[in-house]
Write an enzyme that holds these catalytic residues in place. Sequence first.
Site, PDB file in Angstrom:
ATOM      1  N   ARG A 249      -4.461  -5.546 -11.622  1.00  0.00           N
ATOM      2  CA  ARG A 249      -5.534  -6.199 -10.868  1.00  0.00           C
ATOM      3  C   ARG A 249      -6.766  -5.311 -11.029  1.00  0.00           C
ATOM      4  O   ARG A 249      -6.709  -4.118 -10.737  1.00  0.00           O
ATOM      5  CB  ARG A 249      -5.181  -6.306  -9.386  1.00  0.00           C
ATOM      6  CG  ARG A 249      -6.348  -6.838  -8.542  1.00  0.00           C
ATOM      7  CD  ARG A 249      -6.165  -6.590  -7.052  1.00  0.00           C
ATOM      8  NE  ARG A 249      -4.996  -7.253  -6.523  1.00  0.00           N
ATOM      9  CZ  ARG A 249      -4.291  -6.802  -5.482  1.00  0.00           C
ATOM     10  NH1 ARG A 249      -4.624  -5.680  -4.864  1.00  0.00           N
ATOM     11  NH2 ARG A 249      -3.245  -7.466  -5.056  1.00  0.00           N
TER      12      ARG A 249
ATOM     13  N   ASP B 153      -1.240  -1.894  -4.501  1.00  0.00           N
ATOM     14  CA  ASP B 153      -2.679  -1.741  -4.259  1.00  0.00           C
ATOM     15  C   ASP B 153      -3.101  -0.314  -4.616  1.00  0.00           C
ATOM     16  O   ASP B 153      -2.285   0.617  -4.609  1.00  0.00           O
ATOM     17  CB  ASP B 153      -3.006  -1.959  -2.770  1.00  0.00           C
ATOM     18  CG  ASP B 153      -2.925  -3.424  -2.344  1.00  0.00           C
ATOM     19  OD1 ASP B 153      -2.796  -4.306  -3.209  1.00  0.00           O
ATOM     20  OD2 ASP B 153      -2.982  -3.670  -1.120  1.00  0.00           O
TER      21      ASP B 153
ATOM     22  N   LYS C 155       0.857  -1.186   0.000  1.00  0.00           N
ATOM     23  CA  LYS C 155       0.000   0.000   0.000  1.00  0.00           C
ATOM     24  C   LYS C 155       0.897   1.240   0.000  1.00  0.00           C
ATOM     25  O   LYS C 155       1.691   1.428   0.927  1.00  0.00           O
ATOM     26  CB  LYS C 155      -0.881   0.022   1.247  1.00  0.00           C
ATOM     27  CG  LYS C 155      -2.024  -0.958   1.142  1.00  0.00           C
ATOM     28  CD  LYS C 155      -3.187  -0.576   2.019  1.00  0.00           C
ATOM     29  CE  LYS C 155      -4.424  -1.386   1.707  1.00  0.00           C
ATOM     30  NZ  LYS C 155      -4.220  -2.712   1.166  1.00  0.00           N
TER      31      LYS C 155
HETATM   32  C1  LIG Z   1      -7.425  -9.926  -4.201  1.00  0.00           C
HETATM   33  C2  LIG Z   1      -8.146  -8.641  -3.974  1.00  0.00           C
HETATM   34  C3  LIG Z   1      -7.431  -7.466  -3.893  1.00  0.00           C
HETATM   35  C4  LIG Z   1      -8.094  -6.244  -3.731  1.00  0.00           C
HETATM   36  N1  LIG Z   1      -7.387  -5.068  -3.769  1.00  0.00           N
HETATM   37  C5  LIG Z   1      -8.044  -3.895  -3.700  1.00  0.00           C
HETATM   38  C6  LIG Z   1      -7.372  -2.659  -3.889  1.00  0.00           C
HETATM   39  O1  LIG Z   1      -6.152  -2.597  -4.124  1.00  0.00           O
HETATM   40  N2  LIG Z   1      -8.102  -1.518  -3.821  1.00  0.00           N
HETATM   41  C7  LIG Z   1      -9.458  -1.522  -3.582  1.00  0.00           C
HETATM   42  O2  LIG Z   1     -10.066  -0.448  -3.546  1.00  0.00           O
HETATM   43  N3  LIG Z   1     -10.102  -2.682  -3.381  1.00  0.00           N
HETATM   44  C8  LIG Z   1      -9.445  -3.850  -3.447  1.00  0.00           C
HETATM   45  N4  LIG Z   1     -10.127  -5.038  -3.279  1.00  0.00           N
HETATM   46  C9  LIG Z   1     -11.522  -5.011  -2.767  1.00  0.00           C
HETATM   47  C10 LIG Z   1     -12.527  -4.897  -3.900  1.00  0.00           C
HETATM   48  O3  LIG Z   1     -12.458  -3.629  -4.474  1.00  0.00           O
HETATM   49  C11 LIG Z   1     -13.947  -5.133  -3.387  1.00  0.00           C
HETATM   50  O4  LIG Z   1     -14.240  -4.181  -2.434  1.00  0.00           O
HETATM   51  C12 LIG Z   1     -14.165  -6.530  -2.813  1.00  0.00           C
HETATM   52  O5  LIG Z   1     -13.504  -7.498  -3.567  1.00  0.00           O
HETATM   53  C13 LIG Z   1     -15.644  -6.887  -2.831  1.00  0.00           C
HETATM   54  O6  LIG Z   1     -16.128  -6.875  -4.145  1.00  0.00           O
HETATM   55  P1  LIG Z   1     -16.596  -8.208  -4.899  1.00  0.00           P
HETATM   56  O7  LIG Z   1     -16.156  -8.079  -6.321  1.00  0.00           O
HETATM   57  O8  LIG Z   1     -16.107  -9.383  -4.181  1.00  0.00           O
HETATM   58  O9  LIG Z   1     -18.161  -8.086  -4.925  1.00  0.00           O
HETATM   59  P2  LIG Z   1     -19.229  -7.987  -3.720  1.00  0.00           P
HETATM   60  O10 LIG Z   1     -20.524  -7.749  -4.401  1.00  0.00           O
HETATM   61  O11 LIG Z   1     -18.812  -7.029  -2.681  1.00  0.00           O
HETATM   62  O12 LIG Z   1     -19.198  -9.423  -3.069  1.00  0.00           O
HETATM   63  C14 LIG Z   1     -19.692 -10.557  -3.740  1.00  0.00           C
HETATM   64  C15 LIG Z   1     -20.003 -11.609  -2.693  1.00  0.00           C
HETATM   65  O13 LIG Z   1     -18.772 -12.020  -2.071  1.00  0.00           O
HETATM   66  C16 LIG Z   1     -18.968 -12.246  -0.687  1.00  0.00           C
HETATM   67  N5  LIG Z   1     -18.150 -11.271   0.065  1.00  0.00           N
HETATM   68  C17 LIG Z   1     -17.532 -10.165  -0.423  1.00  0.00           C
HETATM   69  N6  LIG Z   1     -16.821  -9.551   0.544  1.00  0.00           N
HETATM   70  C18 LIG Z   1     -17.007 -10.281   1.660  1.00  0.00           C
HETATM   71  C19 LIG Z   1     -16.527 -10.178   2.993  1.00  0.00           C
HETATM   72  N7  LIG Z   1     -15.692  -9.189   3.358  1.00  0.00           N
HETATM   73  N8  LIG Z   1     -16.894 -11.124   3.899  1.00  0.00           N
HETATM   74  C20 LIG Z   1     -17.707 -12.139   3.539  1.00  0.00           C
HETATM   75  N9  LIG Z   1     -18.198 -12.302   2.282  1.00  0.00           N
HETATM   76  C21 LIG Z   1     -17.853 -11.391   1.365  1.00  0.00           C
HETATM   77  C22 LIG Z   1     -20.448 -12.068  -0.417  1.00  0.00           C
HETATM   78  O14 LIG Z   1     -21.078 -13.303  -0.581  1.00  0.00           O
HETATM   79  C23 LIG Z   1     -20.871 -11.115  -1.515  1.00  0.00           C
HETATM   80  O15 LIG Z   1     -22.231 -11.215  -1.792  1.00  0.00           O
HETATM   81  C24 LIG Z   1      -9.498  -6.245  -3.528  1.00  0.00           C
HETATM   82  C25 LIG Z   1     -10.216  -7.438  -3.609  1.00  0.00           C
HETATM   83  C26 LIG Z   1      -9.570  -8.613  -3.845  1.00  0.00           C
HETATM   84  C27 LIG Z   1     -10.373  -9.870  -3.986  1.00  0.00           C
END
Ligand SMILES: Cc1cc2nc3c(=O)[nH]c(=O)nc-3n(C[C@H](O)[C@H](O)[C@H](O)COP(=O)(O)OP(=O)(O)OC[C@H]3O[C@@H](n4cnc5c(N)ncnc54)[C@H](O)[C@@H]3O)c2cc1C
Length: 299
Positions: free
Chosen positions: A175, A125, A91
Site C-alpha cells: 500500500r 500498516d 498495527k
Molecule cells: C486506506 C489508507 C490507509 C492508510 N494507511 C496508512 C499507514 O499505514 N501509514 C500512514 O502513515 N498513513 C496511512 N494512511 C494515511 C495517509 O498517509 C495520508 O495521511 C492520508 O491518506 C491523507 O493523504 P491524501 O493522499 O488523502 O492527501 P491529502 O492531501 O491529505 O488529502 C486530499 C484531500 O482529501 C480530503 N481529506 C483527506 N483527509 C481527510 C480527512 N481526514 N477528513 C476529511 N477530508 C480529508 C481533503 O479533501 C483533502 O484535500 C492511509 C490512508 C489510506 C487512504
Amino acid sequence: MSVFNRLLVTTLPLVPKAIVGRVASRYVAGGTLDDAVTTVRSLNTQGAMATLDVLGEEVHERAKAEAAVAEYIRVFEAISAQKLDSNVSIKPTLLGLKIDEGFCRDCVEKVVATAREHGNFVRIDMEDRSTTDATLRIYKDLHARYGNVGVVLQAYMRRTLSDIEELPEQGASVRICKGIYVEPRTAAWKGYETVRANYVAALEKLIVRGVYAAIATHDEYLACRAVELVDKHRLPRDRYEFQMLHGVDDELRRILVAGGHRLRVYVPYGRDWYPYSMRRLRENPEVARHVLRAMLAGR
Ligand SMILES: Cc1cc2nc3c(=O)[nH]c(=O)nc-3n(C[C@H](O)[C@H](O)[C@H](O)COP(=O)(O)OP(=O)(O)OC[C@H]3O[C@@H](n4cnc5c(N)ncnc54)[C@H](O)[C@@H]3O)c2cc1C
C-alpha cells in the site's frame, strides 16, 4: 488548509474528548465488531471491498497484544461466516512491537496464519519511523513463510524509493500512501508537491517491479496520476486497487468504482478511537467548522 484550520489543529489536544469523539465519529465504524460488519456489508453492496482495522496502538503489556490477536481471529471468523469481501489491516505497535520485536512477530504470525486458514490476507500498516525497520523485517519474514501478507510504504519518507528495491522479488504487495506521522525533515520530504512527486515516483517503481499496488489516497491529483500510470503500463484490474479511509470523500470513492477500478475502504472499529481520530482530524481541511459546530451543538 486555511490559517484558522491550521491554528485549530495545533490546539486539538485541548479540545474535550467528547467533542473530538462527536466530530471524529464519521471516521470510525463503531465500537464493536457487529458495527464494523454492518459497515463492510454496506460497502460491499456499493461495489467496494474493505480492510478491517481493530483500533489501538502502542501497547506495553503482552496481554493487550494477545487480546488484539484474539480479536483479529474473531474478525476472520466473522468475515468468513458473513461472506464479506474484506481483509484486515494491523498495527505492529498494537501487536507488541514496543515490547519486543520477536514477540510482535509471533503475534503477527498468528494473525497471518489465521488469515491463511480462511484464504484471506493481512496488510501491515506503517507507523512512525521508529518502527519502519522492524516492520519491514517482520513483513519480509512472514511474506517468505506465508505469502498472504502485505506492507505499507510512505511517500513522505526519503528512504521509500530504496525500500522498494529491497522488497521480495515475487508476490510483494504494497500500500503506498503519503504518510501521516510527524517526522523530521532529515527523514521525510516536507513540501506538499514534493510528497506528491515522490508518491508518483514510488507508485511507478512499484508497478515496474511487478509489485501489487494498493493506491491509498483521497488526493484527486494523485488518483488521476495513478489512473494514467495504470493505463500507461497496461496494468490488468487485478494487479492494483485504490484504497480510501472510511468517512473520507465518498464521492471520489463512487467515481473510481464507477470507472471500473477495484477499491478498498479502510474500516476501523473499537473503543480505542482517540489517537486514530486525532490523526484524521488533523488532515480534515474543514476541521475548524466541524469542531465549532459540535461545540455549539453540545451546549
Ligand atoms: C486506506 C489508507 C490507509 C492508510 N494507511 C496508512 C499507514 O499505514 N501509514 C500512514 O502513515 N498513513 C496511512 N494512511 C494515511 C495517509 O498517509 C495520508 O495521511 C492520508 O491518506 C491523507 O493523504 P491524501 O493522499 O488523502 O492527501 P491529502 O492531501 O491529505 O488529502 C486530499 C484531500 O482529501 C480530503 N481529506 C483527506 N483527509 C481527510 C480527512 N481526514 N477528513 C476529511 N477530508 C480529508 C481533503 O479533501 C483533502 O484535500 C492511509 C490512508 C489510506 C487512504
